[in-house]
Design an enzyme around this catalytic site. Sequence first.
Site, short mmCIF file in Angstrom:
data_model
loop_
_atom_site.label_atom_id
_atom_site.label_comp_id
_atom_site.label_asym_id
_atom_site.label_seq_id
_atom_site.Cartn_x
_atom_site.Cartn_y
_atom_site.Cartn_z
CB SER A 153 -21.45 67.77 -0.88
OG SER A 153 -22.32 68.28 0.10
CE1 TYR B 64 -17.47 67.06 2.84
CE2 TYR B 64 -19.29 68.61 2.64
CZ TYR B 64 -18.79 67.33 2.52
OH TYR B 64 -19.62 66.31 2.10
P1 NAP Z 1 -18.80 58.36 6.45
O1 NAP Z 1 -19.98 57.61 6.92
O2 NAP Z 1 -18.03 59.21 7.39
O3 NAP Z 1 -17.79 57.29 5.77
C1 NAP Z 1 -16.57 57.76 5.25
C2 NAP Z 1 -15.88 56.65 4.51
O4 NAP Z 1 -14.67 57.17 3.92
C3 NAP Z 1 -15.44 55.51 5.41
O5 NAP Z 1 -15.48 54.31 4.67
C4 NAP Z 1 -14.00 55.87 5.75
O6 NAP Z 1 -13.20 54.73 6.08
C5 NAP Z 1 -13.54 56.47 4.45
N1 NAP Z 1 -12.42 57.42 4.58
C6 NAP Z 1 -12.31 58.43 5.46
N2 NAP Z 1 -11.14 59.07 5.27
C7 NAP Z 1 -10.53 58.44 4.25
C8 NAP Z 1 -9.28 58.62 3.60
N3 NAP Z 1 -8.41 59.58 3.96
N4 NAP Z 1 -8.96 57.78 2.60
C9 NAP Z 1 -9.81 56.80 2.24
N5 NAP Z 1 -10.99 56.58 2.81
C10 NAP Z 1 -11.33 57.39 3.80
O7 NAP Z 1 -19.14 59.31 5.22
P2 NAP Z 1 -20.41 59.38 4.23
O8 NAP Z 1 -21.39 60.33 4.81
O9 NAP Z 1 -20.82 58.04 3.79
O10 NAP Z 1 -19.73 60.17 3.03
C11 NAP Z 1 -19.33 59.55 1.81
C12 NAP Z 1 -19.18 60.66 0.79
O11 NAP Z 1 -20.42 61.34 0.65
C13 NAP Z 1 -18.15 61.72 1.17
O12 NAP Z 1 -17.42 62.11 0.04
C14 NAP Z 1 -19.01 62.87 1.68
O13 NAP Z 1 -18.37 64.11 1.53
C15 NAP Z 1 -20.21 62.73 0.76
N6 NAP Z 1 -21.43 63.38 1.26
C16 NAP Z 1 -22.03 62.95 2.41
C17 NAP Z 1 -23.19 63.60 2.84
C18 NAP Z 1 -23.90 63.20 4.10
O14 NAP Z 1 -24.81 63.95 4.55
N7 NAP Z 1 -23.59 62.06 4.70
C19 NAP Z 1 -23.70 64.67 2.11
C20 NAP Z 1 -23.06 65.06 0.94
C21 NAP Z 1 -21.93 64.41 0.52
P3 NAP Z 1 -13.08 54.17 7.62
O15 NAP Z 1 -14.41 53.54 7.96
O16 NAP Z 1 -11.98 53.17 7.54
O17 NAP Z 1 -12.78 55.35 8.49
#
Ligand code: NAP
Length: 258
Positions: free
Chosen positions: A153, A167
């Site tokens: 991130s 985080y």
């Molecule tokens: P999201 O929409 O909240 O989706 C999270 C995903 O991770 C879901 O598939 C969830 O499964 C799964 N998950 C949650 N806890 C878990 C665990 N303990 N073990 C295994 N799987 C787990 O998140 P996202 O925004 O797509 O984020 C994906 C990645 O991008 C993360 O690493 C996040 O830190 C990074 N990121 C996101 C952003 C942003 O702005 N969105 C920015 C920078 C980095 P369930 O559906 O079954 O709950």
Amino acid sequence: MNANETTDSSTDVTVITGASRGIGAATARRLAQQLAGTDHHLVLSYVNNAEAAQHVADEVAFHGVGASIVQADVSQEADVIAIFSEADSRGRLTGLVNNAGILDTISPFVELTAERIERTWAVNITGTFLCAREAVKRMADGPTTGSIVNVSSRAASFGSPWEFIDYAASKGAVDTMTVGLATEVAGRNVRVNAVRPGLVHTDIHRSGGDAGRVDRLAERIPIGRGGQPEEVANLIAWLLSDEASYVTGALMDIGGGR
Ligand code: NAP
């Protein structure tokens, strides 16, 4: 459980953790388009949302690419082993998208509890490390190059003051691991890179108690808007592909200029 049966050991396999929603799901869809017509299988992990994960697997299978789902909390070593056992049963691991990650609610630093810090780091650091470890075991010295993409991130650089320093620090650890591991396995036919998204429209912000966070902060983004998960998926798919054959140890920012 399985959207498409593929057990041939010549099949290439990519694992995507956290593929039921957000960036992970978008990456699965992007790879399915890219890999249509090839002998490839995607192992998609989720933790709670089986229905959403199965829906993504069905979309992947629609493109003729194999897909199976595995329920796994990546902070639990046995669950991580289960993900990679499923991959082994499908063919030879060539890709890992180390995407699963969590964000707790917005909190000033002095209110962070040990329990919260440990949970965030267990999923975002330990989980990411364990998945990378299992991938390297299978990819090192393989006949074709393996590629690991860690989803970090921009928070790793900004530190997320007043919001989620725990985080941000976890993503700093992911960056450090990316650089170290990339160097360690560069001569063993494995590439390791990280993408560092900025503000992307996914559910993660609702988890942080601020569903409108991306739009609220959009004016700070030079491009003038939040990113879409598909835009991050495009970069991940490129890093997985042979087009990125000379890229390893890279921390690639994708934040609309921020
Ligand atoms: P999201 O929409 O909240 O989706 C999270 C995903 O991770 C879901 O598939 C969830 O499964 C799964 N998950 C949650 N806890 C878990 C665990 N303990 N073990 C295994 N799987 C787990 O998140 P996202 O925004 O797509 O984020 C994906 C990645 O991008 C993360 O690493 C996040 O830190 C990074 N990121 C996101 C952003 C942003 O702005 N969105 C920015 C920078 C980095 P369930 O559906 O079954 O709950």
